[in-house]
Design a protein around this motif. Structure first.
Motif, PDB file in Angstrom:
ATOM      1  N   PHE A 310       0.835  -1.205   0.000  1.00  0.00           N
ATOM      2  CA  PHE A 310       0.000   0.000   0.000  1.00  0.00           C
ATOM      3  C   PHE A 310       0.866   1.250   0.000  1.00  0.00           C
ATOM      4  N   GLN A 311       1.944   1.210   0.784  1.00  0.00           N
ATOM      5  CA  GLN A 311       2.863   2.344   0.851  1.00  0.00           C
ATOM      6  C   GLN A 311       3.433   2.665  -0.530  1.00  0.00           C
ATOM      7  N   ARG A 312       3.829   1.644  -1.274  1.00  0.00           N
ATOM      8  CA  ARG A 312       4.379   1.882  -2.615  1.00  0.00           C
ATOM      9  C   ARG A 312       3.326   2.446  -3.555  1.00  0.00           C
ATOM     10  N   GLU A 313       2.112   1.936  -3.434  1.00  0.00           N
ATOM     11  CA  GLU A 313       1.021   2.460  -4.273  1.00  0.00           C
ATOM     12  C   GLU A 313       0.788   3.940  -3.969  1.00  0.00           C
ATOM     13  N   LEU A 314       0.790   4.292  -2.677  1.00  0.00           N
ATOM     14  CA  LEU A 314       0.587   5.691  -2.290  1.00  0.00           C
ATOM     15  C   LEU A 314       1.686   6.584  -2.838  1.00  0.00           C
ATOM     16  N   GLN A 315       2.931   6.095  -2.739  1.00  0.00           N
ATOM     17  CA  GLN A 315       4.048   6.890  -3.252  1.00  0.00           C
ATOM     18  C   GLN A 315       3.915   7.105  -4.747  1.00  0.00           C
ATOM     19  N   GLY A 316       3.463   6.072  -5.443  1.00  0.00           N
ATOM     20  CA  GLY A 316       3.248   6.204  -6.876  1.00  0.00           C
ATOM     21  C   GLY A 316       2.136   7.179  -7.209  1.00  0.00           C
ATOM     22  N   ILE A 317       1.066   7.148  -6.429  1.00  0.00           N
ATOM     23  CA  ILE A 317      -0.060   8.064  -6.651  1.00  0.00           C
ATOM     24  C   ILE A 317       0.391   9.508  -6.491  1.00  0.00           C
ATOM     25  N   LEU A 318       1.115   9.772  -5.407  1.00  0.00           N
ATOM     26  CA  LEU A 318       1.591  11.128  -5.147  1.00  0.00           C
ATOM     27  C   LEU A 318       2.595  11.576  -6.207  1.00  0.00           C
ATOM     28  N   LYS A 645      -7.585  16.651  -4.608  1.00  0.00           N
ATOM     29  CA  LYS A 645      -8.682  15.712  -4.352  1.00  0.00           C
ATOM     30  C   LYS A 645      -8.797  14.646  -5.430  1.00  0.00           C
ATOM     31  N   TYR A 646      -8.216  14.889  -6.597  1.00  0.00           N
ATOM     32  CA  TYR A 646      -8.273  13.889  -7.663  1.00  0.00           C
ATOM     33  C   TYR A 646      -7.488  12.627  -7.294  1.00  0.00           C
ATOM     34  N   MET A 647      -6.657  12.691  -6.264  1.00  0.00           N
ATOM     35  CA  MET A 647      -5.915  11.512  -5.820  1.00  0.00           C
ATOM     36  C   MET A 647      -6.758  10.590  -4.938  1.00  0.00           C
ATOM     37  N   ILE A 648      -7.881  11.088  -4.415  1.00  0.00           N
ATOM     38  CA  ILE A 648      -8.645  10.319  -3.435  1.00  0.00           C
ATOM     39  C   ILE A 648      -9.145   9.005  -4.016  1.00  0.00           C
ATOM     40  N   ARG A 649      -9.629   9.037  -5.246  1.00  0.00           N
ATOM     41  CA  ARG A 649     -10.113   7.806  -5.875  1.00  0.00           C
ATOM     42  C   ARG A 649      -9.009   6.748  -5.898  1.00  0.00           C
TER      43      ARG A 649
END
Length: 693
Positions: A310-318, A645-649
């Motif tokens: 999950f941490q890696r996914e979050l870093q990628g999203i940001l 907010k576009y990152m929330i999805r």
């Protein structure tokens, strides 16, 4: 020949003397061999007993699923033994140069912490704490320059002009590191860890020319996942001389390692284990016995709440959002500067555990030792954790706190309305709103982020009650996270006084909508969302889930959620009305690719675009999901940007994919041109105003 009587007398006396001497010798010999045999046997045997420390294996750090983040492996360390290292500085310097030449040729890294540039003219690095320690260690005054410090080291260790400038800097760095680590007859110095076998062989072959140099086999701290919360994991390092006075009472030796930051430091007592003791008995130079009198106990394994996937996914999203922000530009955002920094925090809404926490830019913990200077001096400071230490104005996300305060104090209820005519006149000043909303209730005011509703509500609340509720939600104070975080500050008279600014009545209005002088972290705001999700129960955010034995077979302790504050609602509608407004905000004309309306459950959010003097504005969001039974609470910020907010999805999808193991695709911001209707989005974000003081 006839002998005289005197001759016989002399002969008799001599014979008697010989006889007596023989008797005495026989008696003495008998006494030694028979009577005192045991005593002389003991005197002849030389016996010595030595105590040897068996260093404890440090506990490992794993993620929520048990995947190692920090582990141990057996490796070779290069050490310098103080009893055989040359006392003569010139000879010692030559050994160090020969040794580092071998290491450099074999590309083996070794770390020194001298905070001075590698080349002339010498200058201090940006690490102010390290510079202060250097001056203190060398007994230099606070005004000493880098050149002064180098001169002092060179003088002390006879590093003269017979060496090249490169050799001078190299020797100064190693000598200073040896001094920091208290190199002495009672403490060896570790120059390099995890040395490859071929290098070990070469050093051993040249052992005669390298007095004092030795190789030992030991457990080496190894980074298994250096990209997982590196700021929170932290580092270990040698015990420096000034630390030893405090640590020796806890059983540490000078050549031990100790946690320096992050979880490594916060959980030191759990991770360090207990050293063992081996007693070795030597008689006449021969080892006659070797016995472990105190067994070594390995440290415990610390399991985190963080899910590494999950941490890696979050870093990628940001990272993707920041990298591709230009694809979101429109008339509203065309003049914003390049976006480079931001942070996201996601908490377990059931207990406050950190599921993921990312900041941009970031770094890999594997590179920390080898490329520290490069990371330290990199643009936008990747070593700075914006999630826990970045301080921002919350903007309109703060309206959720103002709303709770107004409802819980009985000032407003679900049916109370204020009139919004776009402009609000207060104390000879005009304050603008995001639109003209007419008579508007609290749920609708949260949905469209109506400034005037909260301006009017703040007049009745007063700054004292706004500050009180902000404190109860955890603002202006540290959260209690194990690794530490920034407290920030409230926006009230006390803060303005500390900042040397004038407080005016108009600041009450600004503070109510998250402007003024609020300073909050993304972690604090994620916890605000978590508190709303739990109807007023504020948990202490935590990174540690449980403590296990070293082999991760038996759970020794499960960390229990800790309640930091309980905001008791006046009635059942207090938090429900705020949630209704946040759910409505999640449906505010999002472009379809970022929609929050097709999950099969409601999402509660609040966005804000706080002003920032150095960047014009930031973009903030908070929220939780599913709204009816929250599992995650989150917050995020983009410095100098918009549409965070576009990152929330993507955040919700990433949680479903990695933590819940659902078959979900994570949609992120792609580097394509996206047309955004600014008119549609005008109600989603807050157009903040500047008040005259």
């Amino acid at each position: 020949m006839k002998r005289s009587a005197s001759s016989y007398i002399k002969l008799s006396l001599a014979s008697a003397l010989v006889l007596v001497s023989c008797c005495l010798c026989s008696w003495r010999l008998m006494k030694i061999q028979v009577v005192e045999s045991e005593t002389y046997s003991q005197t002849k045997t030389s016996t010595q007993t030595y105590s040897q420390t068996i260093q404890a294996t440090r506990g490992e750090i794993v993620d929520s699923s048990g995947k190692p983040i920090i582990e141990n492996k057996v490796g070779y360390s290069l050490i310098i033994e103080p009893d055989t290292f040359p006392e003569d500085n010139t000879e010692g310097n030559q050994v160090l140069l020969s040794l580092t030449k071998i290491l450099d040729e074999n590309q083996v890294t070794y770390t020194t912490s001298l905070p001075i540039s590698e080349t002339q003219p010498y200058a201090f690095t940006e690490d102010e704490d390290a510079v202060a320690k250097l001056k203190k260690t060398l007994n230099m005054n606070v005004y000493a320059t880098a050149e002064n410090c180098m001169d002092q080291i060179q003088k002390e260790y006879e590093i003269d002009d017979s060496y090249t400038p490169e050799q001078q800097r190299l020797l100064a760095g190693i000598r200073y590191e040896m001094q920091l680590r208290g190199f002495s007859l009672s403490n060896r110095f570790t120059l390099a860890e995890d040395v490859p076998l071929d290098t070990v062989t070469e050093i051993k072959e040249r052992g005669v020319t390298l007095p004092g140099v030795d190789i030992v086999e030991e457990a080496i701290r190894s980074v298994a996942q250096g990209d997982v919360v590196p700021h929170e994991i932290g580092t270990v390092g040698p015990i420096y001389a000034e630390e030893y006075e405090e640590l020796k009472s806890k059983g540490y030796d000078l050549d031990d390692v100790v946690g320096k930051s992050g979880i490594e430091k916060a959980m030191e007592d759990t991770l360090c284990g207990s050293d063992g003791i081996k007693e070795i008995k030597v008689e006449n130079g021969q080892v006659v016995s070797s016995e472990i009198t105190t067994p070594m106990e390995a440290g415990s394994t610390v399991q985190l709440t963080v899910n590494s996937d999950f941490q890696r996914e979050l870093q990628g999203i940001l990272s993707d959002f920041i990298k591709n922000f230009d694809s979101l530009r429109d008339e509203k955002t065309k003049d914003l500067k390049t976006v480079q920094c931001g942070a996201i925090v996601v908490l377990d809404a059931k207990n406050g555990g950190v599921l993921g926490m990312v900041t941009n830019p970031t770094y890999d913990l594997s590179d920390y030792k080898t490329n520290y200077e490069e990371i330290l001096n990199e643009e936008n400071k990747p070593l700075f954790n914006r999630a826990t230490y970045g301080l921002y104005r919350p903007g309109s996300t703060f309206k959720t706190i103002t709303a709770v305060a107004g409802l819980n104090e009985g000032i407003v209820n679900g049916g109370t309305t204020y009139y919004c005519g776009h402009v609000y006149h207060f104390k000879d000043h005009n304050y603008n709103c995001t639109g003209s909303h007419g008579d508007i209730s609290i749920t609708r005011a949260l949905q469209v982020s109506c400034n005037i509703y909260f301006y009017k509500l703040s007049e009745e609340l007063t700054i004292d009650r706004i500050s009180d509720y902000a404190t109860r939600f955890g603002l202006g104070q540290k959260t209690g996270l194990e690794t530490g975080d920034a407290a920030g500050h409230l926006s009230n008279q006390e803060t303005f006084k500390e900042l040397g600014a004038d407080w005016t009545v108009g600041q009450v209005l600004q503070s109510a909508i998250g402007q003024g002088e609020w300073a909050v972290t993304p972690l604090q705001m994620a916890n605000v969302a978590c508190t709303i999700a739990n109807d007023g129960t504020r948990y202490v955010p935590h990174l540690v889930d449980s403590i296990w034995d070293y082999n991760h077979n038996t759970c020794l302790e499960k960390v229990q959620p800790e309640v930091a504050e309980q905001i008791t609602p006046l009635n059942d509608s207090v938090f429900q009305l705020v949630e209704n407004g946040m759910i409505a905000a999640s449906r505010n004309n999002f472009p379809s690719k970022y929609s929050l309306s097709d999950f099969g459950f409601d999402v509660a959010i609040k966005t804000g675009t706080p002003q920032n003097s150095s960047r014009v504005q930031d973009s903030f969001f908070i929220g939780y999901a599913p709204a009816n039974d929250p599992e995650i609470a989150f917050a995020g910020v983009i410095e100098g940007g918009e549409y965070s907010k576009y990152m929330i999805r993507s955040i919700i999808q990433a949680y479903q994919k990695t933590v819940k193991n659902e078959n979900v695709t994570v949609d992120t911001i792609a580097a394509t041109t996206t047309t955004t209707d600014s008119a549609q989005n005008s109600t989603q974000t807050t157009t903040t105003v500047t008040t005259a003081n």
